[in-house]
Structure formats: structure tokens, C-alpha cells
Design an enzyme around this catalytic site. Structure first.
Site, short mmCIF file in Angstrom:
data_model
loop_
_atom_site.label_atom_id
_atom_site.label_comp_id
_atom_site.label_asym_id
_atom_site.label_seq_id
_atom_site.Cartn_x
_atom_site.Cartn_y
_atom_site.Cartn_z
N SER A 191 0.85 -1.19 0.00
CA SER A 191 0.00 0.00 0.00
C SER A 191 0.89 1.25 0.00
O SER A 191 1.77 1.37 -0.86
CB SER A 191 -0.95 -0.04 1.20
OG SER A 191 -1.99 0.90 1.05
N ASP A 456 -8.41 -4.75 -6.20
CA ASP A 456 -7.92 -3.77 -5.24
C ASP A 456 -8.45 -2.39 -5.60
O ASP A 456 -8.20 -1.90 -6.70
CB ASP A 456 -6.38 -3.77 -5.27
CG ASP A 456 -5.76 -2.77 -4.29
OD1 ASP A 456 -6.51 -2.16 -3.50
OD2 ASP A 456 -4.53 -2.63 -4.33
#
Length: 530
Positions: A191, A456
Site C-alpha cells: 500500500s 484492489d
């Protein structure tokens, strides 16, 4: 699964305003799922010698420079955790930071329950988890007022990783002679910290032998409407159809409706306390954020599916792909909010405090205490990366009210940081500068492995974004699974998703080749950079 959710909840919602963090989680690329934490009282042994090692939760402290460009300012204590279960001389040092949260309890990233530990096990390496500056207890100052956040930048975080790698003396045998000139270092992140991996390898060429970046949000973007595109593409079609229809109706009422019509709409969702219509429209994003919330590695959590079921299952019958239509969906959405969702979202707070964004006295904006990771993250958002999760452009389908625009979310920067962004200043994050400095989508770095998931929601800021093609090459591979946010970090996810297993296996093969080519040097990186 329950354990995974519990661990993420404990670490993600660690501040005093945990429920607000969930209610206002725009612009927060939540770190990938924490793998199950090994019990601290379980003995750890070196696999080759049988020697007893320190418990995984042993906390070490590193004297980190406040400002590497000005060492005279002094140092602060940076926390890290470390083990050498598989280490053999010449093996790699695997360094991981969870990024924008407290790192305590992240010992799952030291062992082979993660890709970090898999690399260490395969290559006879040691693992480290390091806490990012201004998160958890790693902070140069006693509070996080605007003036004390001066040294909270992407570049300072990159410099921290360099200074740590070059000067740390690890507790393991020979730990004073495993710098980047003597042993290969591998930087791992997911991330935001996945982006930090890419940015560090661009900014500090040669420091790390290799990198592994999963769900790495490398491109800073002000209006990041693409966040909701994977949600729209992969959620049930009947649900997306009805959400789009309801949002179109909501926008019509909020923009052109009478006072009574607006009041009726607010009452439908149980948010009559909200006095600003953009807060009403913006608040409805919470159901979409649940796609990622709390179980990012395994996909949408139960709450997201409960939301869609509430809209699409009527009298035991599921709606067709076109949905039931706005009348039923609007009422059902309101019922879902008032039948427990809103109470769970706000945790006993008033609706105005929970979902309103106009009150400068709200503790969300005034809490400057160390450990308020949400404040720390918003400093980076407001200054350097943006990622305001808002409505799609006009002419495109949107799951989000068009009242939610970058200026709406950016306005909170003035409430969080009034000394830096005075009221009425219209803050705009310096995304062009960030992308120019660290290359964003245009990254080209040898021995950097990117892993992403099709589902995602942050994919649009990664090298797998639809908006910008980045080729996969042998020296900078890009592997895409059918997974979600950081699915490939956890070893357990490979047991349920063969595409995640394929990504992990490809990464391990790449790492083996890249690390085998490392040769220690007498005049290493540390000396060359002086």
C-alpha cells in the site's frame, strides 16, 4: 478469519477516535492485513543451530536523525522488531515498514506467514519490521502540532530507511557487519509502504539489492475517483445498478430539491443533524469503503455483502442484474443505515461529529497527541499525495455523489492544519512534485517486483492502473492476481487463491536470482555515498 479481522481492527483503529477513522476513511490506503501474530511466549529457535532467540515481540530502538540534512538537530527513538530464525552469514536482510500505522504487534511480518519471511526462509535471511516516523510511538516531538510536523515528509521517511540500513547494529551475531555493502538488503512494503519501496529505490539507487512492492500506490493523484472503479466493476451487478440509481436521485434532491425534499432524504438515512448537503452525499461513501475495510487481503467484508443483500434481496428473491430500481433501493439503503449500520459506524457519537466536516472544534481535527496516526496520515495526504476518493467525472457512471469532489475533501486540510492551510486557502497537494521526484507510474528500477490485485480499489494508483500502461519486464516484473489489497503479502491467502500463490512463487524465483548475484564490496554503498 476472525483473528485476521481482530488484528487489523486493533492496529488500524488504535487512536482515541477510532470510530471516526472508519467514518472518515477517505484518503487512507489502509495497510494490508496483518497476519496472525505468533504468541509472544512461544520460543523461537535458530533453524540451523537450535539457539534460542529473543521473543518476536522484543522491541529495539534506533537513534534516528530528525533531519538527515541537518544532523545537528539531534535524534529520536525509532522502534523496530527483528529476528534471525533462518539467517546464515551472507544472507539478506529483509526490511519492512507497515507505513501509516502503529507497528507494535506486527511480528507476523517477521516470520514465514508473510512474503517477508518466505524470502528470508528461502534465502537464509533475517527480517526486520520498522515503525515509520510520526506513527505509533516513533515521533521526534511530544505532540503533532503543525510546527512539529515539519519533518514529516516522504523524503524524510526515505532518508530514515537509508540511515537505518547503513548504520544500525542488529542484535543478531554479526549484526554489526551486515550493512548494504556487506549483505544484500531487500525492502518490502504494501500500500503506501509499497509506494515507499518504489520511491526509495528510485531516490537511493543501489542501497537496496531488491524490492517487493504490493498494492504500491506509486502515483500521487489529487482527485482519485478511480478508487471506486474496481468496486463498481467487481461488486454484484444488481447492487451497482441500484447504487448508481440511488446516488443519481440523491444528487438531484440535494442540488435542486426543496427544503422539505432534502429533509425527507436526510430522514431516510437517519442523518437529519447534517446541515450541509455535501456531507450527506459524501457520507454515503462509507458503504463503498467497506469493500476494503478490515479484511483487505481477502476481499469485501461481510458488511459490504450485507449492504448489497439489503438492497437486492426482496421477499427472499434477488433482483435481476438491473436491480430493483431507485424506489426500493432508496428505502432499503435507508433502512440498512438505521437498522444498525449508522450506530456501528458512529459508535455513540452524534451524527454531526461523526459525519460532519465543517466544525473546526471537532476532536478529530484538534487532537494533536502522539499516536494519532490518522492526523499523521492526513498531513501527507494534504501536502504530498492527495488521493481524495470522490465521484467519477461527469459522463461516467458513479457510485459516489457528485457533491464529493476533491475541493470538498481538501477543505478538511484547513481544519486539521489551520496554521499551514489557513481557512479559505483551497489546499492542493503537491502531487506533480511528488511524481516528478519519485517517478510515479514511470518508475524504472532494476530488481523491483510489483504485485497487484485486480479487485484492489487502490489499483488505479499502482503500476497496474487502467489509465497508464506500465510494461512488465524481467528486471521490474509486474504480477497481477485475482486478489484485493495486498493479498499476496500473507502466506495463507495462497491456500485459497491459486493466483496469489502464482504471484508469490514468481516473486520468490525473482528474488533468488537477484540475491544470488550480490557480491560484497570493500568500498560499498555507504562509503560511495559519503
Amino acid at each position: 478469519m476472525v483473528l485476521l479481522r481482530t488484528l487489523v481492527l486493533l492496529h488500524l483503529l488504535a487512536t482515541a477516535y477510532a470510530t471516526q477513522l472508519r467514518a472518515r476513511n477517505a484518503n487512507l490506503p489502509r495497510p494490508p492485513t496483518v497476519p496472525p501474530v505468533p504468541a509472544p511466549d512461544i520460543a523461537v529457535y535458530h533453524v540451523a543451530t537450535g539457539a534460542v532467540l529473543p521473543p518476536l515481540n522484543t522491541t529495539y530502538y534506533f537513534d534516528q536523525l530528525i533531519d538527515r540534512a541537518n544532523p545537528q538537530l539531534g535524534t529520536f527513538k525509532q522502534r523496530y522488531w527483528h529476528t534471525w530464525e533462518w539467517y546464515e552469514k551472507g544472507g539478506p536482510i529483509i526490511l519492512y515498514t507497515p507505513g501509516e500505522e502503529n507497528a507494535e504487534g506486527m511480528t507476523g511480518f517477521l516470520v514465514n506467514r508473510t512474503i517477508n519471511g518466505q524470502i528470508a526462509q528461502q534465502e537464509h535471511g533475517a527480517t526486520i519490521v520498522i515503525e515509520h516516523r510520526y506513527y505509533g510511538e516513533t515521533n521526534p516531538f511530544s505532540d503533532m502540532s503543525d510546527k512539529n510536523l515539519k519533518y514529516h515528509t516522504i523524503q524524510q521517511a526515505i532518508d530514515d530507511l537509508e540511515y537505518f540500513a547503513k548504520t544500525v547494529k542488529l542484535a543478531m551475531p554479526g549484526g554489526d557487519s551486515v550493512g548494504p555493502a556487506e549483505a544484500p538488503w531487500v525492502l518490502v512494503g504494501g500500500s503506501y509502504s509499497g509506494a515507499l519501496t518504489s520511491w526509495t529505490m528510485v531516490n537511493k539507487p543501489g542501497l537496496f539489492r531488491a524490492g517487493y512492492a504490493t498494492s504500491a500506490v506509486v502515483e500521487a493523484i489529487v482527485g482519485f475517483w478511480e478508487y471506486f472503479e474496481p468496486v463498481r466493476q467487481y461488486m454484484p451487478k444488481n447492487c451497482s445498478a441500484d447504487v448508481e440509481a440511488v446516488i443519481a436521485h440523491v444528487d438531484t434532491v440535494l442540488k435542486t430539491g426543496s427544503e422539505s425534499q432534502i429533509a425527507q432524504l436526510k430522514d431516510n438515512f437517519g442523518v437529519t443533524e447534517l446541515t450541509h448537503v455535501d456531507d450527506v452525499g459524501g457520507a454515503l461513501r462509507n458503504n463503498l469503503w467497506d469493500w476494503q475495510s478490515l479484511e483487505p487481503s481477502t476481499g469485501p467484508n461481510a458488511t459490504f455483502y450485507q449492504f448489497c443483500d439489503a438492497l437486492e434481496v426482496k421477499n427472499g428473491v434477488s433482483a435481476p442484474s438491473s436491480g430493483w430500481g431507485v424506489d426500493h433501493a432508496l428505502s432499503a439503503w435507508g433502512g440498512f443505515w438505521q437498522d444498525g449500520y449508522l450506530d456501528n459506524l458512529c459508535g455513540g457519537q452524534s451524527i454531526a461529529d461523526c459525519l460532519g466536516t465543517y466544525d473546526p472544534t471537532n476532536p478529530l481535527f484538534t487532537d494533536i497527541s502522539v499516536g494519532n496516526d490518522y492526523r499523521s496520515w492526513n498531513w501527507i495526504v494534504c501536502n504530498e499525495v492527495g488521493w481524495f476518493e470522490d465521484a467519477a467525472p461527469v459522463g461516467m457512471p458513479t457510485l459516489v455523489s457528485r457533491l464529493a469532489q476533491p475541493a470538498y475533501d481538501a477543505r478538511a486540510c484547513s481544519l486539521f492544519f489551520p496554521d499551514t492551510f489557513p481557512a479559505g486557502s483551497s489546499p492542493v497537494p503537491r502531487v506533480a512534485q511528488t511524481n516528478a521526484a519519485y517517478h510515479g507510474w514511470d518508475v524504472h528500477v532494476d530488481r523491483l517486483f510489483f504485485a497487484n490485485g485486480k479487485r484492489d480499489p487502490w489499483r488505479g494508483a499502482t503500476v497496474s492502473a487502467d489509465a497508464h500502461f506500465v510494461p512488465s519486464t524481467p528486471e521490474q516484473p509486474i504480477a497481477v492476481s485475482d486478489g484485493f489489497h495486498g493479498s499476496d503479502l500473507a502466506t495463507s491467502n495462497a491456500l485459497v487463491d491459486p493466483t496469489v500463490l502464482a504471484v508469490q512463487q514468481q516473486a520468490l524465483r525473482a528474488m533468488h536470482g537477484w540475491l544470488q548475484g550480490f557480491e560484497p564490496t570493500k568500498q560499498g554503498y555507504a562509503e560511495e555515498m559519503e
